[in-house]
Design an enzyme around this catalytic site. Structure first.
Site, mmCIF file in Angstrom:
data_model
loop_
_atom_site.group_PDB
_atom_site.id
_atom_site.type_symbol
_atom_site.label_atom_id
_atom_site.label_comp_id
_atom_site.label_asym_id
_atom_site.label_seq_id
_atom_site.Cartn_x
_atom_site.Cartn_y
_atom_site.Cartn_z
ATOM 1 N N MET A 249 -9.775 13.335 4.635
ATOM 2 C CA MET A 249 -10.046 12.369 5.709
ATOM 3 C C MET A 249 -11.513 12.304 6.120
ATOM 4 O O MET A 249 -11.827 12.074 7.282
ATOM 5 C CB MET A 249 -9.147 12.667 6.926
ATOM 6 C CG MET A 249 -7.695 12.361 6.601
ATOM 7 S SD MET A 249 -6.557 12.689 7.917
ATOM 8 C CE MET A 249 -6.152 14.389 7.637
ATOM 9 N N ASP B 168 4.690 5.320 3.407
ATOM 10 C CA ASP B 168 3.372 5.073 3.998
ATOM 11 C C ASP B 168 2.523 4.218 3.072
ATOM 12 O O ASP B 168 2.813 4.070 1.894
ATOM 13 C CB ASP B 168 2.638 6.391 4.238
ATOM 14 C CG ASP B 168 3.333 7.236 5.278
ATOM 15 O OD1 ASP B 168 3.653 6.704 6.342
ATOM 16 O OD2 ASP B 168 3.558 8.426 4.995
ATOM 17 N N LYS C 46 0.581 3.597 8.937
ATOM 18 C CA LYS C 46 0.079 3.561 10.310
ATOM 19 C C LYS C 46 -1.232 2.814 10.476
ATOM 20 O O LYS C 46 -1.736 2.701 11.569
ATOM 21 C CB LYS C 46 -0.072 4.994 10.832
ATOM 22 C CG LYS C 46 1.233 5.518 11.352
ATOM 23 C CD LYS C 46 1.154 6.982 11.652
ATOM 24 C CE LYS C 46 1.541 7.790 10.431
ATOM 25 N NZ LYS C 46 1.422 9.217 10.623
#
Ligand code: SAH
Length: 249
Positions: A163, A34, A55
């Protein structure tokens, strides 16, 4: 038919991977990684094929389905496929979906743990997440739900939010609505474990100011006992402790 090894890469700097993680990585024919992973990790598997499946910029659901399919395909063609994930694979890492896809295809898997961002942040700040007599519980929480709504809560003596980097002011308001006092101590750390890690201290009502320091960087927000400096005193409100940043100027 090969097998898939999920490896926690740790929060950043390549030397924060575990010894087992590095050894398993060296056995990989293919590595799916990632965006957050340190490129220096490639030295563990220089001959493997490295595929970036970060992503960012993709519609998330589609991207995840594509990764699941790719993992299964690659495991059918190679002896060892490594799925390298930032931090620990079991924390906000979509591990469940990928394990289920492999299980459905009858493919063997193994999970190697890693240092999750909350722990790297606590280590960098030298602020234990649990404290004798005062901090008995820790929660790791994502600030955003899958439909994008912001959530705050007071479920543990120390709460670490992942996040939340783009919505710090909103998180501060949510946490107050969720029961935290306006002057609760908050420690914000971005790029924990990297050389350019930054840290700032706030009172909860002032959390929005942290955006000036951490904007655009992976960030965790620690609230409650684990945010207190070792003296037990909340750092003065609006004081930014940017020790590493100042040291490098
Ligand atoms: N599996 C990862 C978390 C993935 S979710 C882990 O265990 O750490 C991605 C979120 O993790 C980011 O939005 C940020 O909140 C946090 N994060 C990841 N790396 C970080 C780092 N080095 N410093 C601070 N936060 C980090």
């Amino acid at each position: 038919m090969g097998r898939v090894i999920f490896i926690g890469a740790g929060p950043g700097a390549a030397d924060l991977i575990t010894v087992r993680g590095a050894q398993r990585l060296a056995s990989a024919e293919v590595v799916l990684f990632d965006a957050l992973t340190d490129p220096a990790l490639r030295m563990h598997a220089p001959r493997a094929r490295w595929i970036d499946v970060g992503k960012r910029g993709f519609a998330r659901a589609t991207a995840q389905a594509r990764i699941d399919t790719l993992l299964v395909q690659l495991a059918q063609e190679h002896a060892v496929v490594v799925r390298l994930k930032g931090g620990d694979p079991s924390i906000f890492g979509r591990l469940e979906e990928e394990l289920l896809a492999l299980r459905a295809a009858g493919i063997d898997s193994e999970v190697v743990p890693g240092v999750t961002a909350a722990l790297a942040a606590a280590a960098g700040a030298q602020r234990p997440l649990t404290r004798r007599g005062r901090g008995r519980s820790v929660s790791l929480t994502t600030a955003v739900t899958h439909d994008g709504a912001l959530r705050g809560s007071q479920r543990a003596d120390t709460e670490v939010f992942y996040m939340a980097g783009r919505q710090l002011a909103g998180l501060g308001r949510r946490l107050q609505a969720g029961g935290w006092p306006a002057d609760a101590p908050v420690c914000v750390v971005s790029r924990a474990g990297w050389n350019d890690e930054l840290r700032s201290d706030h009172a909860l009502h002032d959390l929005g100011h942290a955006a000036l320091v951490h904007g655009g960087r992976p960030t965790v927000v620690t609230v409650g006992v684990g945010a207190l400096a070792l003296s037990g005193v909340a750092p003065a409100h609006k004081t930014l402790l940017l020790e590493k940043a100042q040291a490098s100027v």
